[in-house]
Motif scaffolding. Structure first.
Motif, mmCIF file in Angstrom:
data_model
loop_
_atom_site.group_PDB
_atom_site.id
_atom_site.type_symbol
_atom_site.label_atom_id
_atom_site.label_comp_id
_atom_site.label_asym_id
_atom_site.label_seq_id
_atom_site.Cartn_x
_atom_site.Cartn_y
_atom_site.Cartn_z
ATOM 1 N N ALA A 309 -22.081 -47.355 -9.309
ATOM 2 C CA ALA A 309 -23.299 -46.591 -9.023
ATOM 3 C C ALA A 309 -23.172 -45.212 -9.665
ATOM 4 C CB ALA A 309 -23.502 -46.457 -7.514
ATOM 5 N N THR A 310 -24.283 -44.696 -10.167
ATOM 6 C CA THR A 310 -24.269 -43.443 -10.921
ATOM 7 C C THR A 310 -24.431 -42.261 -9.971
ATOM 8 O OG1 THR A 310 -25.208 -44.604 -12.814
ATOM 9 C CG2 THR A 310 -25.335 -42.204 -12.840
ATOM 10 N N MET A 311 -23.373 -41.437 -9.912
ATOM 11 C CA MET A 311 -23.292 -40.342 -8.949
ATOM 12 C C MET A 311 -23.314 -38.986 -9.655
ATOM 13 S SD MET A 311 -22.988 -42.169 -6.132
ATOM 14 C CE MET A 311 -22.443 -41.019 -4.872
ATOM 15 N N ARG A 312 -23.690 -37.962 -8.906
ATOM 16 C CA ARG A 312 -23.653 -36.594 -9.434
ATOM 17 C C ARG A 312 -22.228 -36.044 -9.477
ATOM 18 N NH1 ARG A 312 -28.779 -33.495 -6.460
ATOM 19 N NH2 ARG A 312 -30.437 -34.864 -7.258
ATOM 20 N N ALA A 313 -21.354 -36.555 -8.628
ATOM 21 C CA ALA A 313 -19.956 -36.119 -8.597
ATOM 22 C C ALA A 313 -19.061 -37.350 -8.684
ATOM 23 C CB ALA A 313 -19.681 -35.337 -7.315
ATOM 24 N N PRO A 314 -17.821 -37.193 -9.165
ATOM 25 C CA PRO A 314 -16.950 -38.352 -9.360
ATOM 26 C C PRO A 314 -16.583 -39.060 -8.060
ATOM 27 C CG PRO A 314 -16.108 -36.413 -10.519
ATOM 28 C CD PRO A 314 -17.195 -35.931 -9.607
ATOM 29 N N LYS A 316 -13.614 -41.010 -5.774
ATOM 30 C CA LYS A 316 -12.265 -40.570 -5.406
ATOM 31 C C LYS A 316 -11.271 -40.834 -6.535
ATOM 32 C CE LYS A 316 -8.817 -41.061 -1.722
ATOM 33 N NZ LYS A 316 -8.487 -41.750 -0.442
ATOM 34 N N ASN A 317 -11.483 -41.929 -7.286
ATOM 35 C CA ASN A 317 -10.564 -42.269 -8.378
ATOM 36 C C ASN A 317 -10.884 -41.539 -9.680
ATOM 37 O OD1 ASN A 317 -12.813 -43.570 -9.396
ATOM 38 N ND2 ASN A 317 -11.991 -45.646 -9.190
ATOM 39 N N GLY A 318 -11.868 -40.657 -9.649
ATOM 40 C CA GLY A 318 -12.227 -39.886 -10.834
ATOM 41 C C GLY A 318 -13.298 -40.515 -11.692
ATOM 42 N N ALA A 319 -13.681 -41.746 -11.393
ATOM 43 C CA ALA A 319 -14.704 -42.426 -12.201
ATOM 44 C C ALA A 319 -16.051 -41.737 -12.055
ATOM 45 C CB ALA A 319 -14.812 -43.885 -11.774
ATOM 46 N N MET A 320 -16.790 -41.708 -13.150
ATOM 47 C CA MET A 320 -18.135 -41.135 -13.116
ATOM 48 C C MET A 320 -19.006 -41.893 -14.106
ATOM 49 S SD MET A 320 -19.071 -37.103 -13.019
ATOM 50 C CE MET A 320 -20.722 -36.570 -12.518
ATOM 51 N N PRO A 321 -19.382 -43.124 -13.762
ATOM 52 C CA PRO A 321 -20.106 -43.973 -14.702
ATOM 53 C C PRO A 321 -21.525 -43.496 -14.955
ATOM 54 C CG PRO A 321 -20.014 -45.006 -12.558
ATOM 55 C CD PRO A 321 -19.138 -43.791 -12.470
ATOM 56 N N GLY A 322 -21.995 -43.733 -16.170
ATOM 57 C CA GLY A 322 -23.372 -43.415 -16.511
ATOM 58 C C GLY A 322 -24.317 -44.491 -16.040
ATOM 59 N N GLY A 350 -26.807 -44.687 -6.406
ATOM 60 C CA GLY A 350 -26.174 -43.384 -6.456
ATOM 61 C C GLY A 350 -27.182 -42.248 -6.538
ATOM 62 N N ASP A 351 -26.736 -41.022 -6.193
ATOM 63 C CA ASP A 351 -27.674 -39.895 -6.148
ATOM 64 C C ASP A 351 -28.174 -39.478 -7.529
ATOM 65 O OD1 ASP A 351 -25.152 -38.916 -6.804
ATOM 66 O OD2 ASP A 351 -25.148 -37.318 -5.307
ATOM 67 N N GLU A 352 -27.379 -39.675 -8.571
ATOM 68 C CA GLU A 352 -27.887 -39.363 -9.911
ATOM 69 C C GLU A 352 -28.874 -40.431 -10.376
ATOM 70 O OE1 GLU A 352 -28.615 -37.631 -13.636
ATOM 71 O OE2 GLU A 352 -27.953 -36.833 -11.699
ATOM 72 N N ALA A 353 -28.646 -41.684 -10.002
ATOM 73 C CA ALA A 353 -29.576 -42.748 -10.370
ATOM 74 C C ALA A 353 -30.946 -42.519 -9.739
ATOM 75 C CB ALA A 353 -29.023 -44.111 -9.956
ATOM 76 N N GLY A 419 -14.671 -41.208 -0.540
ATOM 77 C CA GLY A 419 -13.529 -40.406 -0.170
ATOM 78 C C GLY A 419 -13.786 -38.967 0.229
ATOM 79 N N ASP A 420 -15.010 -38.582 0.465
ATOM 80 C CA ASP A 420 -15.310 -37.205 0.867
ATOM 81 C C ASP A 420 -16.486 -37.228 1.838
ATOM 82 O OD1 ASP A 420 -17.554 -37.602 -0.779
ATOM 83 O OD2 ASP A 420 -16.616 -36.618 -2.489
ATOM 84 N N GLU A 421 -17.157 -36.090 1.984
ATOM 85 C CA GLU A 421 -18.244 -36.030 2.963
ATOM 86 C C GLU A 421 -19.356 -37.018 2.667
ATOM 87 O OE1 GLU A 421 -19.251 -33.202 -0.322
ATOM 88 O OE2 GLU A 421 -17.460 -33.592 0.901
#
Length: 548
Positions: A309-314, A316-322, A350-353, A419-421
C-alpha cells in the motif's frame, strides 16, 4: 391486473435512514412498497382484502446492499481450501494434503485467505513449502487480501513463469538471488499470471456455477443487491448468460469494470472507451433493472499486510512503494471515464494512495465541471490522513469501507508492519461520520467473510467475529445500530445511484427487504454472530427463508 396486497405487521421496521423513527408495519403490492408507518395507516393504504403477515416483532430493514464484492471470485472461493484460520505453514500444508487425498483426480488444488502472520520474521511464502504438501499438480493460494498469490512449482510451470518472464506494471514476481521465481506473486503479477491462468482453464459452466453460488450465499445472509468491483469480460459473459436464460438476476448488481494499468496512456484510454461501449450495449440489451455497469475501478495501490500500500511515510522495514497507477496516467484516464459518465471507484488503502484518489476526482471536476449526480468513491481507506477526510467531505466522495477488514483477529501483521502510531489509528469510521462523508459498508468478499450479520457485529462493537477472545480494535469508532444499518442499506444504494429504487422501505420503492433473525437495535450485538437472515425478499418475492 394488480396482484394481491400483503401487509406485514407487528415488526420493528427500519426504513433505511437513521434519523427516521421505526415503523410498525408496511404493505407490498406488485413488487413495490405501498406504504410504511403505523398499522392503521398502512391498512388504509393497503385496502380491503390485503393478506396480513405477523412478523412476531422481528427487525425488518431494507435488504443489505453489499458495498464491495467480487461475485465470481466469491462463488469460486466457497469451494476452495479455507485458510483464514490456519495458524502455521504446517497447518496449511496439512489442509492441502488432505484436499489432494480427498480429490485425487482434481487437476489442481486451490486455496484462499491465508494470513501473513503464519510466517516467521523475515520469512516469505515459497513454492518449496507447498511442494512439500502437494507437488504433482498446480497449487494456487490467494492471500486473505487477494493482492498476492502463493503457488507451488507445478503452478509456476503451468503459468509459464520463467527467469525471463517480466514483471507486469504494478506487480512483482518475487525471485531469489539466482533470479528464479520463489512462488510468491505480488499485486498485478498475481492477477496476470495466477488469475489469468485460472481464467484460461475455467469453463463457462464453471463460471455460471460460481456466480449462482455467490448469489445464493448472499441471499442467505440478507443481501439483496451488490456492487461488483472486479468486472471484466469473463464476468460479463456469465451475467449475460444468466440474463439470457432467466431474463433477470437473483438481485440487482451494479458493476465497476476493473482497469489494469498498462503504462501506456493510449491503451488505457482505449479501455475506457471499450467499457463505455459495453455499458451502452448491455443497457440496450437488458435495461438497467438487474445489471448496470456503473463505472470503472482503479487499483491505485496494494495492501498494508504485504507492504505494498502506498504510504506517506515508510513502513517499519523502510519500504515505501509507489502507486500502481502513477498520476501521469491516473488523472487523464479518470477524466476520460468521468466524461463518459462512468463513475470512479478508487482502491486506496494507504494514505498517499487516497491522496492520489482525490487528486483524480478533483481533476475530473476541474476539467468536466461539477455534476450533482457524480458518485465518486474511494475503496477501503484503511489508513487515511485527516486532511484527506476533510477533502472527501468537500468533494462529495463516498467512503466505501469494510468492517471485516479490521476484525482484530486479522490485524496482527497489519499493525506490525506499520510499527508506529499508525497501527492504532486505522479504519477511522467515526471521523468520516463526524465530517459528513457518505459511508457505504461492505465485505469485499472473498477477501473478507461475506456474511452480513457478522460484518454488522464488527461495525457495532469493533470486536472479532473470528476470535471471540480478542480485545476490540479502537472501540470508540463504532456505529450506533441505526447508523450502521443505514450504511449497509441506503448508503451503498446511494453510492451507485440506485437510492431511488432500493435502500428504503418507503412508498414507491422496490419491495426488497430482509427480516433479521436477531435484532441489534434492542439486543446484544453478539446475537448476530453466525446468523442467517430469517427471510430475504427481492421485488416482493421470497428469495430465502430460514428453515427452523
Amino acid at each position: 391486473m394488480s396482484s394481491p396486497t400483503t401487509l406485514f405487521r407487528n415488526a420493528s421496521v427500519f426504513t433505511g435512514e437513521a434519523s427516521v423513527p421505526m415503523r410498525e408495519a408496511f404493505a407490498v403490492r406488485d413488487g413495490l412498497i405501498v406504504a410504511a408507518g403505523d398499522l392503521d395507516a398502512v391498512r388504509l393504504a393497503a385496502g380491503e382484502g390485503a393478506e396480513e403477515i405477523d412478523l412476531g416483532g422481528a427487525l425488518v430493514t431494507p435488504g443489505v446492499t453489499e458495498g464491495h464484492s467480487h461475485m465470481l471470485m466469491l462463488g469460486e472461493a466457497l469451494s476452495k481450501v479455507q485458510l483464514r484460520d490456519a495458524k502455521s505453514v504446517s497447518e496449511v500444508q496439512e489442509r492441502l494434503a488432505a484436499r489432494r487425498a480427498a480429490e485425487p483426480d482434481a487437476p489442481r488444488v486451490l486455496g484462499v485467505s491465508w494470513m501473513f502472520d503464519i510466517f516467521g520474521p523475515g520469512e516469505h511464502p515459497t513454492a518449496a513449502m507447498l511442494d512439500a504438501a502437494v507437488a504433482d499438480v498446480p497449487v494456487i493460494l490467494d492471500a486473505n487480501d487477494l493482492h498476492s498469490a502463493w503457488v507451488n512449482t507445478a503452478a509456476l510451470e503451468a503459468m509459464g513463469i520463467t527467469r525471463d518472464t517480466p514483471d507486469p506494471v504494478g506487480g512483482e514476481i518475487v525471485r531469489d538471488e539466482n533470479g528464479d521465481a520463489t512462488g510468491f506473486l505480488l499485486e498485478t503479477a498475481a492477477v496476470k499470471y495466477g488469475w489469468g491462468y485460472l481464467d484460461s482453464v475455467a469453463t463457462d459452466a464453471d463460471r455460471d456455477g460460481f456466480l449462482q453460488a455467490a448469489f445464493d450465499a448472499y441471499l442467505e445472509t440478507g443481501v439483496t443487491a451488490a456492487t461488483e468491483m472486479s468486472f471484466g469480460d469473463a464476468e460479463l459473459g456469465a451475467y449475460r448468460r444468466l440474463l439470457d436464460r432467466d431474463g433477470r438476476l437473483p438481485f440487482p448488481v451494479n458493476a465497476h469494470w476493473l482497469l489494469t494499468a498498462s503504462g501506456d496512456l493510449e491503451t488505457d484510454l482505449a479501455e475506457v472507451a471499450k467499457v463505455a461501449r459495453i455499458r451502452d450495449e448491455v443497457s440496450a440489451a437488458y435495461g438497467d433493472r438487474w445489471l448496470r455497469i456503473a463505472g470503472v475501478k482503479f487499483i491505485l495501490d496494494g495492501v498494508i499486510d504485504a507492504c505494498t500500500a502506498t504510504m506517506r511515510a515508510p513502513y517499519k522495514n523502510g519500504a515505501m512503494p509507489g502507486p500502481i497507477w502513477e498520476r501521469e496516467f491516473a488523472l487523464p484516464v479518470a477524466v476520460a471515464a468521468d466524461a463518459a459518465g462512468l463513475e470512479l471507484a478508487l482502491h486506496a488503502i494507504g494514505d498517499e494512495a487516497s491522496t492520489i484518489a482525490l487528486d483524480m476526482v478533483q481533476e475530473c471536476i476541474r476539467v468536466n465541471g461539477p455534476r450533482a449526480d457524480r458518485r465518486a468513491r474511494v475503496e477501503h481507506l484503511e489508513y487515511v490522513a485527516d486532511d484527506t477526510i476533510a477533502r472527501m467531505a468537500a468533494l462529495g466522495v463516498t467512503a466505501s469501507m469494510q468492517p471485516v477488514h479490521c476484525d482484530p483477529a486479522v490485524l496482527d501483521n497489519w499493525q506490525a508492519v506499520l510499527g508506529d502510531e499508525r497501527a492504532v489509528n486505522g479504519f477511522p469510521w467515526h471521523k468520516f461520520r463526524e465530517s459528513g462523508v457518505a459511508l457505504a459498508l461492505g465485505t469485499d468478499a472473498p477477501t473478507g467473510p461475506h456474511e452480513a450479520p457478522n460484518n454488522l457485529f464488527i461495525a457495532l462493537t469493533a470486536k472479532s467475529a473470528l476470535d471471540r477472545a480478542r480485545a476490540p480494535y479502537n472501540p470508540e469508532r463504532v456505529f450506533s445500530p441505526e447508523q450502521a444499518l443505514e450504511a449497509f442499506t441506503l448508503g451503498p444504494a446511494w453510492a451507485t445511484g440506485r437510492d431511488s429504487e432500493f435502500g428504503r422501505i418507503a412508498s414507491g420503492y422496490r419491495a426488497t427487504f430482509v427480516v433479521w433473525d436477531a435484532n441489534p437495535i434492542t439486543d446484544d450485538p453478539a446475537t448476530l454472530l453466525d446468523k442467517s437472515a430469517a427471510l430475504t425478499v427481492v421485488d416482493g418475492a421470497e428469495a430465502f427463508r430460514l428453515q427452523r
